[in-house]
Write a protein that holds these residues in place. Structure first.
Motif: not given
Ligand code: ADP
Ligand code: ASP
Ligand code: MG
Length: 428
Positions: A41-62, A9-16
């Motif tokens: 992962a559920m829905g767009k979680t992987t994209n959202q996790m990528e946003e966390v990684v992009k801010h790896f050097d700024n913990k508050t933002k991450a 089951f892919g992300g779209a099938s588990l989005r809510d």
């Protein structure tokens, strides 16, 4: 022991929550069977996790970005009526603590950090689905795919070490089915020999399901999608597509390699090697027949279109008008491999060599930087590769109309051309 069927089951099938309930109801239709369920992962979680990684050097933002993921998952847990499941809540909390620690781990590469953080998406979704199935009374076991799928240490693109992975499936997964009928695990993730988490590449959950299917000698594998099956083109990009009832492994591998996003291209080989049938079915209409992918199929295929975006053409020529000779090509291919650049099309003349490649991250730039001492290069980006298998002249002419063709090739009954990225509304 009854043979095991594998579902993905892919992300779209588990989005809510209501989609999770739908997945539960599909699984419950197969109560009498032994099922291995692989989830993304559920829905767009992987994209959202990528946003966390992009801010790896700024913990508050991450942490701010991570909170979006956390709140989404907590809302789904609440809507599923699982807020009183202390064991689930504690597992979920531990997973977010793991990310917090990963954000404090210094001195590693971007790709390493990416895998430690992004992989948590699949762990979260599999925990939540397992809790819901348990609440409904299923006899079920949750499995950490990282204890089973072993890869090398190319982070974000781990290559499976088949020998150890097969042993693990035989010794750690098969025996679970003596105790329970249902095992839930994660797609996309694995681990190195040193126990560091890796991922298999974006959209890699289909591939994980195929790895489990291979190791378990599964009866068949089904991937549940938001489309009725494999279609003659992406309905988001092309009008008048129709469902293919049966296709061969070969057809599937060719169309997915060139961008038909419905199945990850690496999925087919393990299934073909053991002659395991693959079904692509709709999670919206689970009673539908879907598409069966199996060994050679005696059928006349209609034209099938695959469109791959984010393409670049790199045109390479010698500095002094000398031929592009074998030793040049040998050097260039080594550099392509080193920079992990996938070539989709190539053409050469006496003094130039052009390739159409997947334009991922800054790989193309790094490649041209590397070779600039020896060659002249020109890069065109934001292109699309259109591949039409079993083409008909009219369709090809239609698709080409009004577009500037940058590169074109015909082999057998497949034609391919590279064009500037086309806005959605302007397609045929
Ligand atoms: P998942 O939720 O499993 O990650 P995806 O969204 O990645 O699913 O894949 C399903 C999508 O693939 C469909 O919604 C469709 O837009 C797209 N797609 C691309 N090519 C095809 C094709 N040939 N047949 C069916 N779907 C296709
Ligand atoms: N969650 C991963 C991704 O979105 C893997 C997958 O969905 O197949 O790329
Ligand atoms: Mg996907």
């Amino acid at each position: 022991m009854n043979s095991i069927r594998v579902f993905k089951f892919g992300g779209a099938s588990l989005r809510d929550a209501s989609q999770v309930e739908n997945v539960v109801s599909i699984i419950e239709r197969y109560k009498e069977q032994k099922l291995m369920v692989i989830v993304s992962a559920m829905g767009k979680t992987t994209n959202q996790m990528e946003e966390v990684v992009k801010h790896f050097d700024n913990k508050t933002k991450a942490l701010e970005k991570l909170d979006i993921v956390k709140q989404n998952h907590l809302a789904i847990i609440r809507d599923l009526g699982l807020s009183k499941d202390d064991s689930l809540l504690s597992d979920i909390n531990d997973l977010f603590v793991e990310i917090d620690w990963a954000l404090d781990e210094p001195g590693q590469t971007y790709d390493y950090n990416y895998d430690q953080i992004v992989s948590i998406g699949e762990l979260l979704s599999s925990k939540i689905l397992t809790a819901k199935l348990k609440q409904n009374g299923a006899s079920i076991s949750w499995l950490d795919a990282r204890d089973v799928i072993i890869t090398n240490d190319i982070y974000r693109e781990g290559w499976v070490e088949w020998k150890r992975t097969k042993e693990n499936i035989a010794t750690k997964v098969k025996p679970l089915f003596n105790e329970v009928d249902l095992v839930v695990s994660q797609g996309f993730i694995g681990s190195t020999n040193e126990n560091n988490t890796t991922t298999l590449g974006r959209e890699g959950s289909d591939y994980s399901a195929a790895i489990f299917s291979y190791g378990l000698d599964a009866e068949d594998m089904t991937i549940w999608k938001d489309v009725p099956g494999v279609l003659t083109g992406d309905p988001r990009k092309i009008r008048n597509v129709s469902k293919l009832d049966n296709i061969s492994y070969r057809e599937a591998i060719e169309m997915t390699y060139y961008g038909a996003k419905v199945i990850h291209p690496k999925t087919i080989k393990p299934l073909q090697n053991k002659n395991i049938s693959l079904y692509v079915k709709s999670f919206i209409h689970p009673e539908g027949e879907g598409t069966l992918v199996s060994s050679e199929v005696d059928t006349q295929y209609p034209p099938i279109v695959a469109i791959e975006s984010e393409q670049a053409i790199i045109s390479i020529s010698t500095l002094d008008f000398s031929f592009v000779a074998e030793h040049h090509l040998s050097y260039l291919f080594q550099e392509f491999a080193k920079h992990r650049i996938q070539i989709n099309m190539m053409q050469n003349s006496a003094i130039s060599f052009s390739v159409c490649v997947n334009d991922i991250d800054d790989r193309v730039i790094a490649f041209t930087e590397q070779i600039k001492g020896s060659f002249k290069t020109k890069v065109e980006r934001n292109l699309e590769l259109i591949s039409i298998r079993h083409y008909q002249k009219d369709l090809v002419e239609n698709m080409k109309r009004g577009k500037i063709i940058k590169l074109e090739e015909r082999k057998g009954d497949m034609t391919q051309f590279v064009v500037e990225d086309i806005p959605q509304m302007e397609r045929i």
